[in-house]
Design a protein around this motif. Structure first.
Motif, PDB file in Angstrom:
ATOM      1  N   PHE A  58      12.176 -29.225 -32.930  1.00  0.00           N
ATOM      2  CA  PHE A  58      11.163 -28.250 -33.315  1.00  0.00           C
ATOM      3  C   PHE A  58      10.032 -28.223 -32.287  1.00  0.00           C
ATOM      4  CE2 PHE A  58       7.349 -26.918 -35.679  1.00  0.00           C
ATOM      5  CZ  PHE A  58       7.798 -25.719 -36.191  1.00  0.00           C
ATOM      6  N   CYS A  59       9.638 -27.045 -31.896  1.00  0.00           N
ATOM      7  CA  CYS A  59       8.579 -26.875 -30.903  1.00  0.00           C
ATOM      8  C   CYS A  59       7.265 -26.638 -31.646  1.00  0.00           C
ATOM      9  CB  CYS A  59       8.917 -25.689 -29.998  1.00  0.00           C
ATOM     10  SG  CYS A  59       7.715 -25.449 -28.704  1.00  0.00           S
ATOM     11  N   TRP A  60       6.371 -27.602 -31.576  1.00  0.00           N
ATOM     12  CA  TRP A  60       5.083 -27.496 -32.269  1.00  0.00           C
ATOM     13  C   TRP A  60       4.140 -26.551 -31.549  1.00  0.00           C
ATOM     14  CZ3 TRP A  60       4.939 -29.365 -37.018  1.00  0.00           C
ATOM     15  CH2 TRP A  60       5.859 -30.335 -37.368  1.00  0.00           C
ATOM     16  N   ASP A  61       4.250 -26.487 -30.260  1.00  0.00           N
ATOM     17  CA  ASP A  61       3.406 -25.612 -29.456  1.00  0.00           C
ATOM     18  C   ASP A  61       4.326 -24.587 -28.788  1.00  0.00           C
ATOM     19  OD1 ASP A  61       1.790 -24.329 -27.598  1.00  0.00           O
ATOM     20  OD2 ASP A  61       1.034 -26.170 -26.687  1.00  0.00           O
ATOM     21  N   VAL A  62       4.283 -23.364 -29.264  1.00  0.00           N
ATOM     22  CA  VAL A  62       5.213 -22.345 -28.771  1.00  0.00           C
ATOM     23  C   VAL A  62       4.987 -22.017 -27.292  1.00  0.00           C
ATOM     24  CG1 VAL A  62       5.652 -21.293 -31.005  1.00  0.00           C
ATOM     25  CG2 VAL A  62       3.755 -20.454 -29.620  1.00  0.00           C
ATOM     26  N   ARG A  63       3.843 -22.380 -26.750  1.00  0.00           N
ATOM     27  CA  ARG A  63       3.585 -22.123 -25.329  1.00  0.00           C
ATOM     28  C   ARG A  63       4.156 -23.221 -24.430  1.00  0.00           C
ATOM     29  NH1 ARG A  63      -0.164 -18.047 -23.864  1.00  0.00           N
ATOM     30  NH2 ARG A  63      -1.096 -17.108 -25.677  1.00  0.00           N
ATOM     31  N   GLU A  64       4.529 -24.351 -24.999  1.00  0.00           N
ATOM     32  CA  GLU A  64       5.017 -25.463 -24.175  1.00  0.00           C
ATOM     33  C   GLU A  64       6.254 -25.083 -23.352  1.00  0.00           C
ATOM     34  OE1 GLU A  64       5.017 -29.037 -22.253  1.00  0.00           O
ATOM     35  OE2 GLU A  64       3.437 -28.180 -23.489  1.00  0.00           O
ATOM     36  N   PRO A  65       7.285 -24.459 -23.936  1.00  0.00           N
ATOM     37  CA  PRO A  65       8.438 -24.077 -23.097  1.00  0.00           C
ATOM     38  C   PRO A  65       8.055 -23.102 -21.975  1.00  0.00           C
ATOM     39  CG  PRO A  65       9.020 -23.937 -25.414  1.00  0.00           C
ATOM     40  CD  PRO A  65       7.544 -24.166 -25.347  1.00  0.00           C
ATOM     41  N   CYS A  88       0.387 -16.994 -12.084  1.00  0.00           N
ATOM     42  CA  CYS A  88      -0.685 -17.753 -11.427  1.00  0.00           C
ATOM     43  C   CYS A  88      -2.033 -17.066 -11.644  1.00  0.00           C
ATOM     44  CB  CYS A  88      -0.409 -17.887  -9.932  1.00  0.00           C
ATOM     45  SG  CYS A  88       0.967 -18.977  -9.525  1.00  0.00           S
ATOM     46  N   THR A  89      -2.046 -15.750 -11.504  1.00  0.00           N
ATOM     47  CA  THR A  89      -3.276 -14.984 -11.718  1.00  0.00           C
ATOM     48  C   THR A  89      -3.757 -15.132 -13.154  1.00  0.00           C
ATOM     49  OG1 THR A  89      -2.667 -13.412  -9.992  1.00  0.00           O
ATOM     50  CG2 THR A  89      -4.278 -12.665 -11.618  1.00  0.00           C
ATOM     51  N   ALA A  90      -2.838 -15.062 -14.116  1.00  0.00           N
ATOM     52  CA  ALA A  90      -3.212 -15.185 -15.528  1.00  0.00           C
ATOM     53  C   ALA A  90      -3.718 -16.585 -15.864  1.00  0.00           C
ATOM     54  CB  ALA A  90      -2.023 -14.822 -16.422  1.00  0.00           C
ATOM     55  N   VAL A  91      -3.154 -17.591 -15.234  1.00  0.00           N
ATOM     56  CA  VAL A  91      -3.643 -18.962 -15.463  1.00  0.00           C
ATOM     57  C   VAL A  91      -5.079 -19.070 -14.957  1.00  0.00           C
ATOM     58  CG1 VAL A  91      -3.367 -21.378 -14.759  1.00  0.00           C
ATOM     59  CG2 VAL A  91      -1.376 -20.063 -15.485  1.00  0.00           C
ATOM     60  N   ARG A  92      -5.351 -18.502 -13.783  1.00  0.00           N
ATOM     61  CA  ARG A  92      -6.706 -18.567 -13.224  1.00  0.00           C
ATOM     62  C   ARG A  92      -7.709 -17.755 -14.034  1.00  0.00           C
ATOM     63  NH1 ARG A  92      -3.905 -17.255  -8.472  1.00  0.00           N
ATOM     64  NH2 ARG A  92      -3.411 -19.148  -7.326  1.00  0.00           N
ATOM     65  N   SER A  93      -7.343 -16.537 -14.365  1.00  0.00           N
ATOM     66  CA  SER A  93      -8.316 -15.623 -14.966  1.00  0.00           C
ATOM     67  C   SER A  93      -8.397 -15.694 -16.488  1.00  0.00           C
ATOM     68  CB  SER A  93      -8.025 -14.186 -14.536  1.00  0.00           C
ATOM     69  OG  SER A  93      -6.756 -13.781 -15.015  1.00  0.00           O
ATOM     70  N   LYS A  94      -7.281 -15.998 -17.140  1.00  0.00           N
ATOM     71  CA  LYS A  94      -7.257 -15.985 -18.611  1.00  0.00           C
ATOM     72  C   LYS A  94      -6.959 -17.351 -19.217  1.00  0.00           C
ATOM     73  CE  LYS A  94      -5.598 -11.256 -18.553  1.00  0.00           C
ATOM     74  NZ  LYS A  94      -4.458 -10.373 -18.803  1.00  0.00           N
ATOM     75  N   GLU A  95      -6.832 -18.358 -18.354  1.00  0.00           N
ATOM     76  CA  GLU A  95      -6.497 -19.718 -18.784  1.00  0.00           C
ATOM     77  C   GLU A  95      -5.177 -19.766 -19.558  1.00  0.00           C
ATOM     78  OE1 GLU A  95     -10.033 -21.184 -20.823  1.00  0.00           O
ATOM     79  OE2 GLU A  95     -10.622 -22.127 -18.932  1.00  0.00           O
ATOM     80  N   LEU A  96      -4.235 -18.910 -19.157  1.00  0.00           N
ATOM     81  CA  LEU A  96      -2.915 -18.905 -19.763  1.00  0.00           C
ATOM     82  C   LEU A  96      -2.314 -20.304 -19.676  1.00  0.00           C
ATOM     83  CD1 LEU A  96      -0.553 -17.188 -20.950  1.00  0.00           C
ATOM     84  CD2 LEU A  96       0.253 -16.925 -18.599  1.00  0.00           C
ATOM     85  N   TYR A  97      -1.773 -20.785 -20.769  1.00  0.00           N
ATOM     86  CA  TYR A  97      -1.121 -22.099 -20.907  1.00  0.00           C
ATOM     87  C   TYR A  97      -2.086 -23.285 -20.888  1.00  0.00           C
ATOM     88  CZ  TYR A  97       2.885 -19.307 -19.268  1.00  0.00           C
ATOM     89  OH  TYR A  97       3.822 -18.336 -19.075  1.00  0.00           O
ATOM     90  N   ILE A  98      -3.289 -23.144 -20.344  1.00  0.00           N
ATOM     91  CA  ILE A  98      -4.135 -24.332 -20.133  1.00  0.00           C
ATOM     92  C   ILE A  98      -5.355 -24.403 -21.038  1.00  0.00           C
ATOM     93  CG2 ILE A  98      -3.419 -24.635 -17.742  1.00  0.00           C
ATOM     94  CD1 ILE A  98      -6.134 -23.306 -16.967  1.00  0.00           C
ATOM     95  N   LYS A  99      -5.671 -23.309 -21.723  1.00  0.00           N
ATOM     96  CA  LYS A  99      -6.862 -23.313 -22.569  1.00  0.00           C
ATOM     97  C   LYS A  99      -6.729 -24.430 -23.604  1.00  0.00           C
ATOM     98  CE  LYS A  99     -10.039 -20.177 -24.736  1.00  0.00           C
ATOM     99  NZ  LYS A  99     -10.352 -18.790 -24.955  1.00  0.00           N
TER     100      LYS A  99
END
Length: 187
Positions: free
Chosen positions: A16-23, A77-88
């Motif tokens: 079971f994936c507890w964090d759907v963003r992990e994959p 990469c742009t979304a990670v920098r600007s929107k903190e995709l995956y890292i917030k």
């Protein structure tokens, strides 16, 4: 309830994936690792990955795993920098990306400066530390059937270095930046 622990263990045993963003984060990391491998920097931790914001993993390219074909790595990469995709709210993920060589600042403008300064350094070295580049100079590709070591890295081929340096002299291109003084010293 009283059997929450057993249910949790049961779900865990099923994967079971507890964090759907992990994959999705892992896929992003896999793409970064593979890009680093192809760039020849996978054995150098923290080596900066220079990924254009428009980069898409090519389809039908055997150099890439099939599951990454068509992956929009540059846009991610742009979304990670600007929107903190995956890292917030995930500082550990930020650390993982830094270890892979992910660049937090920049994007196309930063990479463009890195290409120009790299090409300027090669030109200077080839011309006895003189950076008097003709305006029409474009970084050349090696001639067909060239067998020796070519001094220009492939990622610089076709770069209109003369025009870029003219833009620096005339308009201050690349110098309207927080690192202006360092860039001037570098040139």
């Amino acid at each position: 309830g009283h059997n929450a622990g057993a249910r949790r263990r049961q779900l865990m045993s099923l994967g079971f994936c507890w964090d759907v963003r992990e994959p999705k984060f892992q896929q992003f990391c896999d793409a970064l690792r593979h890009f680093a491998h192809l760039q020849g920097s996978d054995d150098r931790p923290y080596y900066p990955l220079l990924i254009p914001s428009t980069f898409v993993v090519p389809r039908d390219d055997e150099c890439w795993p099939k599951e990454l074909w068509g992956y929009r790595l540059g846009a991610k990469c742009t979304a990670v920098r600007s929107k903190e995709l995956y890292i917030k709210n995930h500082p550990a993920r930020k650390q993982v990306l830094e270890e892979l060589g992910f660049r937090w600042r920049g994007g196309n403008a930063e990479m463009s400066w890195l290409r120009v300064s790299h090409a300027a350094a090669v030109y200077s070295k080839l011309h006895n530390r003189t950076l008097n580049v003709p305006v029409k100079f474009v970084v050349p590709e090696p001639p067909k059937r060239y067998a020796g070591d070519w001094p220009w890295p492939k990622n610089l081929w076709g770069l209109p270095l003369g025009q870029r340096l003219k833009g620096i002299r005339v308009h201050g291109d690349y110098l309207k930046h927080a690192d202006e003084a360092a860039r001037r010293r570098q040139l």
